[in-house]
Design a protein around this motif. Structure first.
Motif, PDB file in Angstrom:
ATOM      1  N   GLY A  69       4.294   2.210   2.778  1.00 17.81           N
ATOM      2  CA  GLY A  69       3.779   1.249   3.765  1.00 17.81           C
ATOM      3  C   GLY A  69       4.331  -0.146   3.515  1.00 17.81           C
ATOM      4  O   GLY A  69       4.732  -0.855   4.446  1.00 17.81           O
ATOM      5  N   LEU A  70       4.384  -0.533   2.251  1.00 21.20           N
ATOM      6  CA  LEU A  70       4.903  -1.870   1.926  1.00 21.20           C
ATOM      7  C   LEU A  70       6.403  -1.947   2.189  1.00 21.20           C
ATOM      8  O   LEU A  70       6.900  -2.959   2.703  1.00 21.20           O
ATOM      9  CB  LEU A  70       4.595  -2.208   0.458  1.00 21.20           C
ATOM     10  N   ARG A  71       7.105  -0.857   1.895  1.00 21.68           N
ATOM     11  CA  ARG A  71       8.554  -0.832   2.207  1.00 21.68           C
ATOM     12  C   ARG A  71       8.762  -0.996   3.707  1.00 21.68           C
ATOM     13  O   ARG A  71       9.671  -1.707   4.145  1.00 21.68           O
ATOM     14  CB  ARG A  71       9.180   0.479   1.751  1.00 21.68           C
ATOM     15  N   VAL A  97       2.883   2.449   9.624  1.00 22.68           N
ATOM     16  CA  VAL A  97       2.393   2.765   8.287  1.00 22.68           C
ATOM     17  C   VAL A  97       1.631   4.082   8.328  1.00 22.68           C
ATOM     18  O   VAL A  97       0.697   4.238   9.112  1.00 22.68           O
ATOM     19  CB  VAL A  97       1.478   1.633   7.756  1.00 22.68           C
ATOM     20  N   ASP A  98       2.055   5.022   7.466  1.00 24.57           N
ATOM     21  CA  ASP A  98       1.335   6.288   7.322  1.00 24.57           C
ATOM     22  C   ASP A  98       0.380   6.133   6.142  1.00 24.57           C
ATOM     23  O   ASP A  98       0.809   6.037   4.997  1.00 24.57           O
ATOM     24  CB  ASP A  98       2.333   7.422   7.062  1.00 24.57           C
ATOM     25  N   VAL A 122      -1.061   1.470  12.127  1.00 26.40           N
ATOM     26  CA  VAL A 122      -1.550   2.236  10.969  1.00 26.40           C
ATOM     27  C   VAL A 122      -2.214   3.518  11.468  1.00 26.40           C
ATOM     28  O   VAL A 122      -3.084   3.477  12.341  1.00 26.40           O
ATOM     29  CB  VAL A 122      -2.573   1.414  10.148  1.00 26.40           C
ATOM     30  N   ASP A 123      -1.763   4.640  10.924  1.00 23.07           N
ATOM     31  CA  ASP A 123      -2.360   5.929  11.276  1.00 23.07           C
ATOM     32  C   ASP A 123      -2.249   6.833  10.049  1.00 23.07           C
ATOM     33  O   ASP A 123      -1.716   6.416   9.014  1.00 23.07           O
ATOM     34  CB  ASP A 123      -1.632   6.522  12.494  1.00 23.07           C
ATOM     35  N   GLY A 124      -2.717   8.071  10.164  1.00 22.70           N
ATOM     36  CA  GLY A 124      -2.641   8.958   9.010  1.00 22.70           C
ATOM     37  C   GLY A 124      -3.081  10.357   9.367  1.00 22.70           C
ATOM     38  O   GLY A 124      -2.940  10.787  10.509  1.00 22.70           O
ATOM     39  N   ASP A 125      -3.640  11.063   8.390  1.00 15.85           N
ATOM     40  CA  ASP A 125      -4.095  12.440   8.597  1.00 15.85           C
ATOM     41  C   ASP A 125      -5.221  12.474   9.637  1.00 15.85           C
ATOM     42  O   ASP A 125      -5.893  11.457   9.848  1.00 15.85           O
ATOM     43  CB  ASP A 125      -4.677  12.991   7.286  1.00 15.85           C
TER      44      ASP A 125
END
Ligand code: S3P
Ligand code: PEP
Length: 437
Positions: A69-71, A97-98, A122-125
């Motif tokens: 995410g920081l990268r 950002v995952d 920002v998202d994810g599972d």
């Protein structure tokens, strides 16, 4: 479940037959770095005024996602052997950002994204989308940040960074996660006015907030405790090389093996002083009848003949609950664990999941609004799920030592903080790993 993270696809394993062992274990174990300390080190290195090195960071799904995410925001993070070298840069959007299933990424990254000069989504599972985050998003808005979350207060959301955040006085509801407070404090020195944060409602996981405050001070940031919260002065964050302590929460299942088998387990390099909640294992295991000592090698736990039930408020140490609850199902009386309503918003609803798993192996469980009552019963074999939750796999492993025939579906959930947990566990109990599909 298949976990896909930046640069890694973890193997799918369907069912893990947890090793059963009644003979006392006698082992010394070394564990990788703390998830929570690694996450804070990455955020502060990314926001600091020069390059720095993180020595022995935890390399697992949550911390790799934080680095990813920081990268994505433009921070240089490179590997040098087992270390990470971090080169802060201009924070930029647009970016994606995952956050996977990581609460630390979900709550620590958005305040950094607010400092980027473009939108950051920002998202994810699937489960991440259920994890509560209204307190953080409302807090950021009150500090002048525009966020688009469709009114849900959860992921997915977009932080519309403008390169700066006004900051100032804000009241936040962190009753569902202390990470709301930590996330805002970590980035606050880079806000124009810093932050004057007041906490509304109960704040769980206080040691983790103390960890945040201590880490900020180590980076030269001025943090003052106020009547209702903390004030962070605006100013530079000093670049600093840091060495990551072992993860004491991940030590819990290994030490618990000493209680279950009446054996002896030492975790190496146990810090003399720490803000990790795992420091409270000493007191908690002692209450359950174990003998706990510091040796030249680390923290040594020697199990009792029978495990005593535990009556405790675990509000400060919520992430220790799954392993402690598993021990409660093997104790010689009824345990009562309270102060942990917020566990319903963790990787899974942990109160519900523990109810199901402990019941499956023979205990009688009552859910309280803020906890569990666990009454042990005659053991029976069971196939349980991981609930995509690393600590539920740890709990099942602890149960399986005493209860023959405990199998876990989707044990790959351990990748979140300790990808080789099953192999380490097999080494501990002197059995083979037993993972098959
Ligand atoms: O700040 C942190 O690193 C953490 C804080 C706690 O979160 P909650 O307060 O949401 O329980 C803890 O459970 C989590 O594993 C890590
Ligand atoms: C609650 C936990 O994780 P997270 O940081 O995703 O909230 C945990 O590791 O027990």
């Amino acid at each position: 479940m298949r976990f896909v993270g930046p640069g890694r696809i973890l193997p799918v394993t369907e069912v893990w037959t947890t090793p059963h062992r009644s003979a006392p274990v006698d082992a010394v174990v070394s564990l990788p770095g703390s998830k929570s300390i690694t996450a804070r080190a990455l955020i502060l290195a990314a926001l600091s005024d020069g390059p720095s090195r993180i020595v022995r960071p935890l390399r697992a799904r949550d911390t790799d996602l934080m680095a990813g995410g920081l990268r994505a925001l433009g921070v240089g993070i490179t590997e040098d052997g087992a270390d990470w070298v971090v080169n802060p840069g201009r924070l930029r959007g647009p970016a994606e950002v995952d956050a996977g299933l990581a609460g630390t990424v979900l709550r620590f990254l958005p305040p950094v994204a607010a400092l980027a000069d473009g939108p950051v989504r920002v998202d994810g599972d699937p489960r991440l989308r259920d994890r509560p985050n209204a307190g953080l998003l409302a807090g950021l808005r009150a500090l002048g940040v525009e966020i688009d979350d469709g009114g849900r207060g959860r992921a997915p959301f977009t932080v519309h960074g403008t390169g700066r955040v006004r900051g100032g006085a804000v009241e936040v509801d962190a009753s569902e996660s202390s990470q709301v407070v930590s996330g805002l404090l970590l980035a606050a020195a880079r806000f124009d006015e810093g932050i004057d944060l007041a906490v509304a409602g109960d704040l769980p996981s206080m040691p983790h907030v103390e960890m945040t405050v201590a880490t900020l001070r180590e980076h030269g940031v001025e943090v003052t405790a106020t009547e209702r919260g903390w004030r962070v002065a605006p100013g530079p964050i000093a670049a600093r090389d840091v060495v990551i302590e072992p993860d004491l929460s991940n030590a819990a299942p290994f030490l618990a093996a000493a209680l279950v088998t009446g054996g002896r387990v030492t975790v190496r390099d146990w810090p003399e002083v720490t803000t990790q909640p795992g420091a409270q294992l000493d007191k908690l295991f002692t209450q359950m009848g174990a003998h706990v000592a510091r040796t030249a090698e680390g923290l040594q736990v020697t199990g009792p003949e029978t495990i005593r039930p535990l009556v405790a408020d675990l509000g400060e140490v919520g992430e220790l609950t799954p392993v402690l609850a598993a021990l409660c199902a093997l104790a010689d009386g009824t345990s009562r664990l309270t102060g942990i309503a917020h566990l319903r918003g963790h990787e899974t609803d942990r109160l519900q999941a523990l109810d199901e798993v402990l019941t499956a192996v023979g205990a009688t469980v009552t859910q309280l609004p803020d906890g569990l009552v666990v009454e042990p019963g005659p053991h029976r074999a069971a196939q349980v799920d991981s609930y995509a939750d690393h600590r539920m796999v740890h709990a099942a492993a602890v149960l399986g030592l005493a209860v023959e025939g405990v199998t876990v579906t989707d044990p790959g959930a351990v990748s979140k903080t300790l990808p080789d947990f099953c192999e380490r566990w097999a080494d501990l109990v002197g059995a083979t790993a037993g993972v098959g599909s």
